[in-house]
Write a protein that holds these residues in place. Structure first.
Motif, PDB file in Angstrom:
ATOM      1  N   LEU A 174      19.635  47.857  36.267  1.00 19.36           N
ATOM      2  CA  LEU A 174      20.943  47.316  35.924  1.00 19.36           C
ATOM      3  C   LEU A 174      20.915  46.826  34.474  1.00 19.36           C
ATOM      4  O   LEU A 174      20.005  46.116  34.076  1.00 19.36           O
ATOM      5  N   PRO A 175      21.887  47.209  33.661  1.00 24.18           N
ATOM      6  CA  PRO A 175      21.842  46.868  32.235  1.00 24.18           C
ATOM      7  C   PRO A 175      22.244  45.418  31.944  1.00 24.18           C
ATOM      8  O   PRO A 175      23.246  45.150  31.295  1.00 24.18           O
ATOM      9  N   LEU A 176      21.454  44.470  32.418  1.00 26.81           N
ATOM     10  CA  LEU A 176      21.686  43.060  32.123  1.00 26.81           C
ATOM     11  C   LEU A 176      20.850  42.662  30.916  1.00 26.81           C
ATOM     12  O   LEU A 176      19.632  42.790  30.934  1.00 26.81           O
ATOM     13  N   GLU A 177      21.503  42.162  29.875  1.00 27.80           N
ATOM     14  CA  GLU A 177      20.774  41.714  28.695  1.00 27.80           C
ATOM     15  C   GLU A 177      20.283  40.279  28.853  1.00 27.80           C
ATOM     16  O   GLU A 177      19.348  39.861  28.179  1.00 27.80           O
ATOM     17  N   HIS A 178      20.939  39.506  29.723  1.00 28.36           N
ATOM     18  CA  HIS A 178      20.556  38.116  29.955  1.00 28.36           C
ATOM     19  C   HIS A 178      21.048  37.708  31.342  1.00 28.36           C
ATOM     20  O   HIS A 178      21.806  38.434  31.986  1.00 28.36           O
ATOM     21  N   ASP A 179      20.589  36.547  31.802  1.00 26.97           N
ATOM     22  CA  ASP A 179      21.037  36.042  33.089  1.00 26.97           C
ATOM     23  C   ASP A 179      22.535  35.756  33.045  1.00 26.97           C
ATOM     24  O   ASP A 179      23.087  35.421  31.997  1.00 26.97           O
ATOM     25  N   LEU A 180      23.172  35.882  34.197  1.00 28.11           N
ATOM     26  CA  LEU A 180      24.599  35.594  34.325  1.00 28.11           C
ATOM     27  C   LEU A 180      24.783  34.476  35.347  1.00 28.11           C
ATOM     28  O   LEU A 180      24.023  34.374  36.308  1.00 28.11           O
ATOM     29  N   THR A 181      25.793  33.673  35.138  1.00 28.15           N
ATOM     30  CA  THR A 181      26.124  32.610  36.078  1.00 28.15           C
ATOM     31  C   THR A 181      27.527  32.859  36.617  1.00 28.15           C
ATOM     32  O   THR A 181      28.447  33.156  35.862  1.00 28.15           O
ATOM     33  N   ALA A 182      27.655  32.749  37.920  1.00 30.90           N
ATOM     34  CA  ALA A 182      28.945  32.945  38.582  1.00 30.90           C
ATOM     35  C   ALA A 182      29.161  31.790  39.553  1.00 30.90           C
ATOM     36  O   ALA A 182      28.278  30.950  39.751  1.00 30.90           O
ATOM     37  N   ILE A 183      30.322  31.773  40.149  1.00 33.75           N
ATOM     38  CA  ILE A 183      30.626  30.835  41.217  1.00 33.75           C
ATOM     39  C   ILE A 183      30.761  31.638  42.500  1.00 33.75           C
ATOM     40  O   ILE A 183      31.469  32.638  42.535  1.00 33.75           O
ATOM     41  N   ARG A 184      30.046  31.223  43.521  1.00 30.48           N
ATOM     42  CA  ARG A 184      30.237  31.825  44.846  1.00 30.48           C
ATOM     43  C   ARG A 184      31.352  31.040  45.520  1.00 30.48           C
ATOM     44  O   ARG A 184      31.296  29.822  45.623  1.00 30.48           O
ATOM     45  N   MET A 185      32.370  31.757  45.958  1.00 30.24           N
ATOM     46  CA  MET A 185      33.497  31.123  46.609  1.00 30.24           C
ATOM     47  C   MET A 185      33.780  31.840  47.928  1.00 30.24           C
ATOM     48  O   MET A 185      34.294  32.955  47.940  1.00 30.24           O
ATOM     49  N   ASN A 186      33.397  31.211  49.030  1.00 32.19           N
ATOM     50  CA  ASN A 186      33.713  31.741  50.353  1.00 32.19           C
ATOM     51  C   ASN A 186      35.105  31.266  50.726  1.00 32.19           C
ATOM     52  O   ASN A 186      35.458  30.109  50.480  1.00 32.19           O
ATOM     53  N   VAL A 187      35.883  32.157  51.304  1.00 28.75           N
ATOM     54  CA  VAL A 187      37.249  31.835  51.704  1.00 28.75           C
ATOM     55  C   VAL A 187      37.505  32.291  53.139  1.00 28.75           C
ATOM     56  O   VAL A 187      36.794  33.148  53.665  1.00 28.75           O
ATOM     57  N   ASP A 188      38.548  31.734  53.738  1.00 32.98           N
ATOM     58  CA  ASP A 188      38.897  32.134  55.102  1.00 32.98           C
ATOM     59  C   ASP A 188      39.924  33.262  55.136  1.00 32.98           C
ATOM     60  O   ASP A 188      40.203  33.801  56.191  1.00 32.98           O
ATOM     61  N   ASP A 189      40.482  33.624  53.972  1.00 30.50           N
ATOM     62  CA  ASP A 189      41.443  34.725  53.898  1.00 30.50           C
ATOM     63  C   ASP A 189      41.138  35.541  52.638  1.00 30.50           C
ATOM     64  O   ASP A 189      41.629  35.227  51.550  1.00 30.50           O
ATOM     65  N   TYR A 190      40.319  36.570  52.801  1.00 33.13           N
ATOM     66  CA  TYR A 190      39.842  37.369  51.668  1.00 33.13           C
ATOM     67  C   TYR A 190      40.991  38.022  50.904  1.00 33.13           C
ATOM     68  O   TYR A 190      41.052  37.948  49.679  1.00 33.13           O
ATOM     69  N   GLU A 191      41.903  38.659  51.609  1.00 31.56           N
ATOM     70  CA  GLU A 191      42.983  39.395  50.951  1.00 31.56           C
ATOM     71  C   GLU A 191      43.862  38.477  50.115  1.00 31.56           C
ATOM     72  O   GLU A 191      44.221  38.805  48.983  1.00 31.56           O
ATOM     73  N   LYS A 192      44.200  37.319  50.652  1.00 33.04           N
ATOM     74  CA  LYS A 192      45.046  36.371  49.928  1.00 33.04           C
ATOM     75  C   LYS A 192      44.329  35.866  48.667  1.00 33.04           C
ATOM     76  O   LYS A 192      44.927  35.792  47.593  1.00 33.04           O
ATOM     77  N   ALA A 193      43.044  35.523  48.792  1.00 32.95           N
ATOM     78  CA  ALA A 193      42.273  35.047  47.646  1.00 32.95           C
ATOM     79  C   ALA A 193      42.114  36.154  46.603  1.00 32.95           C
ATOM     80  O   ALA A 193      42.237  35.908  45.394  1.00 32.95           O
ATOM     81  N   TYR A 194      41.865  37.372  47.060  1.00 41.63           N
ATOM     82  CA  TYR A 194      41.705  38.513  46.163  1.00 41.63           C
ATOM     83  C   TYR A 194      42.979  38.726  45.347  1.00 41.63           C
ATOM     84  O   TYR A 194      42.941  38.874  44.124  1.00 41.63           O
ATOM     85  N   GLU A 195      44.122  38.708  46.014  1.00 43.24           N
ATOM     86  CA  GLU A 195      45.402  38.910  45.333  1.00 43.24           C
ATOM     87  C   GLU A 195      45.711  37.761  44.373  1.00 43.24           C
ATOM     88  O   GLU A 195      46.254  37.985  43.291  1.00 43.24           O
ATOM     89  N   LEU A 196      45.352  36.540  44.742  1.00 44.95           N
ATOM     90  CA  LEU A 196      45.565  35.393  43.864  1.00 44.95           C
ATOM     91  C   LEU A 196      44.750  35.537  42.577  1.00 44.95           C
ATOM     92  O   LEU A 196      45.260  35.340  41.473  1.00 44.95           O
TER      93      LEU A 196
END
Length: 130
Positions: free
Chosen positions: A63-85
């Motif tokens: 995988l072409p990663l030049e450096h570490d990446l930081t993200a936020i893991r966000m679990n939701v109870d309604d994937y489609e609604k969160a995805y669209e938001l």
């Protein structure tokens, strides 16, 4: 839509070194998942004595990663609604129109125009997907 989990996530080719650092800081491995998604990631979930969680995603060498990446893991109870938001706020799915689908969860790495990364996750219920 309800957020059920919200914690930092580190994506790195040096996952072992990061794991060791955070273990020295008091985190313990809660579980380790292999072969996640089409990019074949390995994911570690750690927790400290205060109840803080941290996920470490071990990226494959190709995988072409030049450096570490930081993200936020966000679990939701309604994937489609969160995805669209998130899409309405300019986020794009790293996987295009696809998402990671496993027997227990479905997820997509969403990236904002400014580079904010949110790993959107929905844990499937025992009685089937929502």
């Amino acid at each position: 839509m309800k957020i059920t989990t919200f914690n930092p996530q580190i994506i790195s080719k040096n996952g072992e070194n990061i794991r060791k650092l955070f273990e020295e800081l008091g985190f313990e491995i809660r579980h380790d998942r292999k072969e996640i998604g089409s990019l074949d990631f390995e994911g570690l979930r750690l927790k400290d004595e205060n109840g803080s969680y941290l996920d470490i995603i071990k990226a494959q060498e190709e995988l072409p990663l030049e450096h570490d990446l930081t993200a936020i893991r966000m679990n939701v109870d309604d994937y489609e609604k969160a995805y669209e938001l998130l899409k309405a706020h300019g986020f794009e799915n790293f996987y295009g129109d696809h998402f990671v689908d496993s027997p227990s969860a479905k997820s997509a790495m969403m990236i904002s125009p400014g580079g904010l990364m949110i790993n959107l996750v929905y844990h499937k219920k025992h009685d089937g997907e929502k």
